[in-house]
Scaffold this active site. Sequence first.
Site, short mmCIF file in Angstrom:
data_model
loop_
_atom_site.label_atom_id
_atom_site.label_comp_id
_atom_site.label_asym_id
_atom_site.label_seq_id
_atom_site.Cartn_x
_atom_site.Cartn_y
_atom_site.Cartn_z
N CYS A 213 0.84 -1.22 0.00
CA CYS A 213 0.00 0.00 0.00
C CYS A 213 0.86 1.26 0.00
O CYS A 213 0.86 2.04 -0.94
CB CYS A 213 -0.90 0.04 1.23
SG CYS A 213 -2.00 -1.33 1.39
N1 SAJ Z 1 6.83 2.20 8.68
C1 SAJ Z 1 7.90 2.91 9.19
N2 SAJ Z 1 7.68 3.81 10.18
C2 SAJ Z 1 6.42 4.04 10.67
C3 SAJ Z 1 5.32 3.32 10.13
C4 SAJ Z 1 5.56 2.40 9.14
O1 SAJ Z 1 9.04 2.72 8.77
O2 SAJ Z 1 6.27 4.87 11.57
C5 SAJ Z 1 7.06 1.26 7.59
C6 SAJ Z 1 6.67 -0.15 7.96
O3 SAJ Z 1 7.75 -0.84 8.54
C7 SAJ Z 1 6.29 -0.75 6.60
C8 SAJ Z 1 5.75 0.45 5.83
O4 SAJ Z 1 6.23 1.61 6.50
O5 SAJ Z 1 7.43 -1.25 5.94
C9 SAJ Z 1 4.23 0.49 5.79
O6 SAJ Z 1 3.81 0.33 7.11
P1 SAJ Z 1 2.27 0.63 7.58
O7 SAJ Z 1 2.28 0.66 9.06
O8 SAJ Z 1 1.75 1.80 6.86
O9 SAJ Z 1 1.50 -0.69 7.19
P2 SAJ Z 1 0.72 -1.11 5.88
O10 SAJ Z 1 1.54 -1.00 4.65
O11 SAJ Z 1 0.13 -2.43 6.20
O12 SAJ Z 1 -0.40 -0.01 5.75
C10 SAJ Z 1 -1.73 -0.36 6.01
C11 SAJ Z 1 -2.54 0.72 5.36
N3 SAJ Z 1 -3.90 0.30 5.35
C12 SAJ Z 1 -4.61 0.51 4.22
O13 SAJ Z 1 -4.14 1.05 3.23
C13 SAJ Z 1 -6.00 0.05 4.25
C14 SAJ Z 1 -2.41 2.02 6.13
O14 SAJ Z 1 -3.37 2.97 5.64
C15 SAJ Z 1 -2.66 1.81 7.59
O15 SAJ Z 1 -2.52 3.04 8.27
C16 SAJ Z 1 -1.61 0.83 8.08
O16 SAJ Z 1 -1.90 -0.42 7.42
C17 SAJ Z 1 -1.70 0.64 9.58
O17 SAJ Z 1 -1.97 1.65 10.26
O18 SAJ Z 1 -1.41 -0.46 10.02
#
Ligand code: SAJ
Length: 433
Positions: A271
Amino acid sequence: MSDLLKKIEDRSAKVVVIGAGYVGLPFAVESASAGFETVAFDIAKDKIAQINEGKSYIPDIKDKTLAPLVESGKLRGASDPLVMGSADALVICVPTPLKKTKDPDVSLILDATETLLPHLRRGQLIVLESTVYPGFTREILKDQLERTGLKVGRGLHLAFSPERVDPGNETFTTKNTPKVMGGMTPECTRLAVKLYECFIDNVVPVSSCDAAEMVKLLENTFRAVNIGLVNEVALMCEKLGLDTWEIIDAAATKPFGFMPFYPGPGLGGHCIPVDPHYLSWKLKTLEYNARFIELAGEINAGMPNVVVQLLADALNEREKPVKGSKVLVLGVAYKPNVDDVRESPALDVIRLLRRRGAHVSYHDPYVASLRTNGETMTSQPLESIGGYDAVALLTNHRCFDYPTIAAQAQLILDTRNAFRMQRADFADKIVTL
Ligand code: SAJ
């Protein structure tokens, strides 16, 4: 009252979900649980077979939830497009990745719609959930549907509703996560909202499909840009000799106007690294350069290099060249406590370390094997962790035994501050991003 509205109200409407993945299957389960006869359509026959055996392949959907719906006949899997003809509502939930050129790849939506066209009939509602760029539903999908001679807004109903499924999130599910809905016409919006309100607690109508498409892209661009910002803050703190994690934790005490994000080895998942490029691509066609998206993308994509350089510097301090060093990558999934490696920065770190001549292995209890650069790696046991010249913690799974790892490893590069409780006792061998 329209025929469809009546069928929604008396639950006699038939729902077909096209794409039975991590979005489509949970949606189909909620639709069937609300009493609608629901078909989960997918071209992957193994998925269909598992659904019809009441066996879930999506961690968030338990067999004990799926099986009764299948046994009652409320939910079934199908790969024969004929089922689409008897549907009153069709919900498209197929992947929309990026091409190698970083351009949007909407081919799976177009293929799904081509499959649907011969079965399309007056009175049906089509809702697209796959992430697309603003204008796709109005400019592309509407025209494709109207090739049948049917007209959206005059007998055919079309809307867009961004998926908000967060795999592994036990608090927010398909049912209790607010759902945005934008239709091609007010009547399209009204019918789509009416259907979704039967099994989703809070449906939020917006003025158009374009608006709903943009909502999704704002949500995920917000994350990508803020992650890029905090990764740059980590680079600044390194220059300033400050502890990034201390700074963020202290800033997070601000009860308003701040939301913590944390640095890491890069941006993974299907995403966050993808969705913002749908937006910047569309704006490029309108001769606008989405600079925040591009800059965040550069910084996030550069983090694997930063991690590898930090590790090289730490080995150098111990008079060990990267070349020939044995390195164990701890955690290769793209985020904690999941088994998904799509776009995982660990893949880049492994590739970059190997390019420098390191002997790289990995350990991840969620990922038994990993295809990278044309070869298959398998997760190595932790027993011999002391035999590695360095350990690079890339994914802070909850299940890791951090105290034991800290005690046994020779050198740890911690990119997630996962060893925060061990840093004081092992300051000589824990390097933190
Ligand atoms: N990450 C960081 N630092 C952070 C947060 C994330 O490096 O502070 C990295 C994670 O390790 C990962 C990537 O970014 O590699 C994405 O992480 P994510 O927490 O955004 O997780 P996703 O990709 O599963 O995002 C999903 C998304 N959901 C949808 O699109 C429906 C996102 O909108 C959500 O906010 C997220 O899940 C969530 O909050 O878990």
